[in-house]
Design a protein around this motif. Structure first.
Motif, PDB file in Angstrom:
ATOM      1  N   THR A  23      -3.293   7.088 -13.587  1.00  0.00           N
ATOM      2  CA  THR A  23      -3.679   6.416 -12.975  1.00  0.00           C
ATOM      3  C   THR A  23      -2.646   5.905 -11.872  1.00  0.00           C
ATOM      4  O   THR A  23      -1.480   5.685 -12.235  1.00  0.00           O
ATOM      5  CB  THR A  23      -4.247   4.859 -13.460  1.00  0.00           C
ATOM      6  OG1 THR A  23      -5.339   5.337 -14.360  1.00  0.00           O
ATOM      7  CG2 THR A  23      -4.808   3.973 -12.612  1.00  0.00           C
ATOM      8  N   TYR A  24      -2.863   5.973 -10.459  1.00  0.00           N
ATOM      9  CA  TYR A  24      -2.067   5.496  -9.342  1.00  0.00           C
ATOM     10  C   TYR A  24      -2.417   4.435  -8.660  1.00  0.00           C
ATOM     11  O   TYR A  24      -3.571   3.852  -8.597  1.00  0.00           O
ATOM     12  CB  TYR A  24      -1.953   6.818  -8.449  1.00  0.00           C
ATOM     13  CG  TYR A  24      -1.675   8.063  -8.951  1.00  0.00           C
ATOM     14  CD1 TYR A  24      -0.233   8.336  -9.181  1.00  0.00           C
ATOM     15  CD2 TYR A  24      -2.613   9.081  -9.278  1.00  0.00           C
ATOM     16  CE1 TYR A  24       0.210   9.584  -9.764  1.00  0.00           C
ATOM     17  CE2 TYR A  24      -2.099  10.338  -9.800  1.00  0.00           C
ATOM     18  CZ  TYR A  24      -0.822  10.502  -9.988  1.00  0.00           C
ATOM     19  OH  TYR A  24      -0.351  11.747 -10.994  1.00  0.00           O
ATOM     20  N   GLY A  29      -3.257  -1.929  -3.903  1.00  0.00           N
ATOM     21  CA  GLY A  29      -3.235  -2.804  -4.933  1.00  0.00           C
ATOM     22  C   GLY A  29      -4.259  -2.403  -6.031  1.00  0.00           C
ATOM     23  O   GLY A  29      -4.168  -2.578  -7.393  1.00  0.00           O
ATOM     24  N   ALA A  30      -5.294  -1.753  -5.740  1.00  0.00           N
ATOM     25  CA  ALA A  30      -6.097  -1.119  -6.762  1.00  0.00           C
ATOM     26  C   ALA A  30      -5.867   0.094  -7.527  1.00  0.00           C
ATOM     27  O   ALA A  30      -5.226   0.960  -6.936  1.00  0.00           O
ATOM     28  CB  ALA A  30      -7.636  -1.013  -6.132  1.00  0.00           C
ATOM     29  N   ARG A  58     -10.030   9.132  -1.838  1.00  0.00           N
ATOM     30  CA  ARG A  58     -10.285   7.768  -1.315  1.00  0.00           C
ATOM     31  C   ARG A  58     -10.801   6.712  -2.301  1.00  0.00           C
ATOM     32  O   ARG A  58     -11.208   6.757  -3.024  1.00  0.00           O
ATOM     33  CB  ARG A  58     -11.665   7.945  -0.509  1.00  0.00           C
ATOM     34  CG  ARG A  58     -11.999   6.628   0.599  1.00  0.00           C
ATOM     35  CD  ARG A  58     -13.123   6.793   1.409  1.00  0.00           C
ATOM     36  NE  ARG A  58     -14.455   7.131   0.293  1.00  0.00           N
ATOM     37  CZ  ARG A  58     -15.027   5.899  -0.133  1.00  0.00           C
ATOM     38  NH1 ARG A  58     -14.591   4.706   0.012  1.00  0.00           N
ATOM     39  NH2 ARG A  58     -15.985   6.224  -1.050  1.00  0.00           N
ATOM     40  N   CYS A  59      -9.774   5.655  -1.794  1.00  0.00           N
ATOM     41  CA  CYS A  59      -9.895   4.361  -2.722  1.00  0.00           C
ATOM     42  C   CYS A  59     -11.264   3.733  -2.238  1.00  0.00           C
ATOM     43  O   CYS A  59     -11.477   3.293  -1.167  1.00  0.00           O
ATOM     44  CB  CYS A  59      -8.740   3.527  -2.426  1.00  0.00           C
ATOM     45  SG  CYS A  59      -8.721   2.017  -3.224  1.00  0.00           S
ATOM     46  N   SER A  60     -12.057   3.450  -3.231  1.00  0.00           N
ATOM     47  CA  SER A  60     -13.136   2.590  -2.827  1.00  0.00           C
ATOM     48  C   SER A  60     -12.710   1.215  -2.603  1.00  0.00           C
ATOM     49  O   SER A  60     -13.904   0.530  -2.356  1.00  0.00           O
ATOM     50  CB  SER A  60     -14.224   2.970  -4.247  1.00  0.00           C
ATOM     51  OG  SER A  60     -13.656   2.451  -5.193  1.00  0.00           O
ATOM     52  N   GLY A  61     -11.699   0.768  -3.101  1.00  0.00           N
ATOM     53  CA  GLY A  61     -11.445  -0.590  -2.817  1.00  0.00           C
ATOM     54  C   GLY A  61     -11.205  -0.812  -1.296  1.00  0.00           C
ATOM     55  O   GLY A  61     -11.661  -2.027  -0.653  1.00  0.00           O
ATOM     56  N   PRO A 106       1.713   0.393 -17.085  1.00  0.00           N
ATOM     57  CA  PRO A 106       1.371   0.426 -15.477  1.00  0.00           C
ATOM     58  C   PRO A 106       1.495   1.842 -15.116  1.00  0.00           C
ATOM     59  O   PRO A 106       2.117   2.628 -15.599  1.00  0.00           O
ATOM     60  CB  PRO A 106       2.569  -0.641 -15.265  1.00  0.00           C
ATOM     61  CG  PRO A 106       3.108  -1.341 -16.234  1.00  0.00           C
ATOM     62  CD  PRO A 106       2.938  -0.499 -17.491  1.00  0.00           C
ATOM     63  N   ALA A 107       0.795   1.812 -14.104  1.00  0.00           N
ATOM     64  CA  ALA A 107       0.689   3.248 -13.355  1.00  0.00           C
ATOM     65  C   ALA A 107       2.214   3.618 -12.912  1.00  0.00           C
ATOM     66  O   ALA A 107       2.828   3.084 -12.433  1.00  0.00           O
ATOM     67  CB  ALA A 107      -0.335   3.094 -12.119  1.00  0.00           C
TER      68      ALA A 107
END
Length: 248
Positions: A23-24, A29-30, A58-61, A106-107
């Motif tokens: 997880t990155y 921040g998401a 793509r980040c959905s946040g 943490p990532a």
């Protein structure tokens, strides 16, 4: 969205593994989870292409699109396995939870094998120089002192030196050959030093077998810059660290 564990069968030796995608952290921040395609067919990476080693997600946040390392797994047989991803999927923001209910590391960190070490923070690999930096950082994390780039690589193939340590890093697109493994072992014998080999594309079967015979620690690195042990000698090096107390 929590990172799911998926079953993976090595296409080279047919061993079964369980893989949890990294997880990155998106700049917003998401957390962004790589969408491993469940039921897809993993492939052995024989010739690494830098362009094929990255996936755009793509980040959905926040809607931001970035390139991230494709998920890879090092098998104990020496093969480097690339897992298929759903390129069209977007990472979902939200809290992460492990199957046991506790929060994961943490990532961008790897849990240390002992409580005396802090979490390892890898260096993302985009160039051959990054691979050297990632290996050096990992050796420092294991406790080796004075780890630095060697100035005599053209003479003997050594890439990194430390106190009582020599290491070689292969950032090429082909599996590391048996000759390179034997070269590192000879340097270790000549200098009475511990050794470690790091490869981005894994090892040939002959190289893997020879390393086991000679006791050469082998590691594979994915593009997150996280080394993974692939033989018993590497496992032992992780546990023992430097040969002499007080060299960290």
């Amino acid at each position: 969205m929590a990172a799911e564990s998926v079953p993976v069968r090595c296409p080279a030796c047919r061993r079964d593994h369980t893989y949890t995608a990294p997880t990155y952290p998106c700049p917003c921040g998401a957390p962004l989870c790589l969408p491993v395609l469940r039921g897809g067919h993993p492939v052995e990476v024989r010739y690494r292409s830098w362009d094929e080693s990255w996936v755009r997600l793509r980040c959905s946040g926040c809607g931001r699109t970035d390139e991230w390392p494709r998920p890879e797994l090092g098998c104990s047989c020496g093969a480097l396995i690339r897992l298929p991803v759903d390129d069209g999927a977007a990472g979902e923001p939200g809290p992460l939870h492990s199957p046991g209910g506790s929060a994961p590391a943490p990532a961008g960190t790897v849990p240390p094998p002992t409580t005396s070490r802090p979490p390892f923070r890898p260096v993302t690999i985009r160039t051959g120089r990054d691979a050297l930096t990632a290996a050096a950082q990992y050796l420092k994390w294991l406790g080796f002192a004075d780890v630095r780039l060697a100035g005599d690589r053209s003479a003997n193939g050594i890439d990194l030196r430390g106190r009582g340590l020599v290491a070689q890093v292969d950032p090429s697109t082909q599996p590391t050959a048996v000759r390179d493994v034997e070269c590192l072992w000879l340097n270790c014998a000549n200098e009475d030093a511990l050794g470690a080999f790091f490869s981005l594309a894994g090892y040939s079967q002959e190289g893997r077998l020879r390393a086991d015979q000679l006791g050469v620690p082998l590691f594979v690195m994915d593009l997150t810059g996280t080394p993974q042990p692939v033989n018993p000698a590497a496992d032992a090096l992780i546990q023992s660290g430097p040969a002499e107390p007080g060299t960290a």
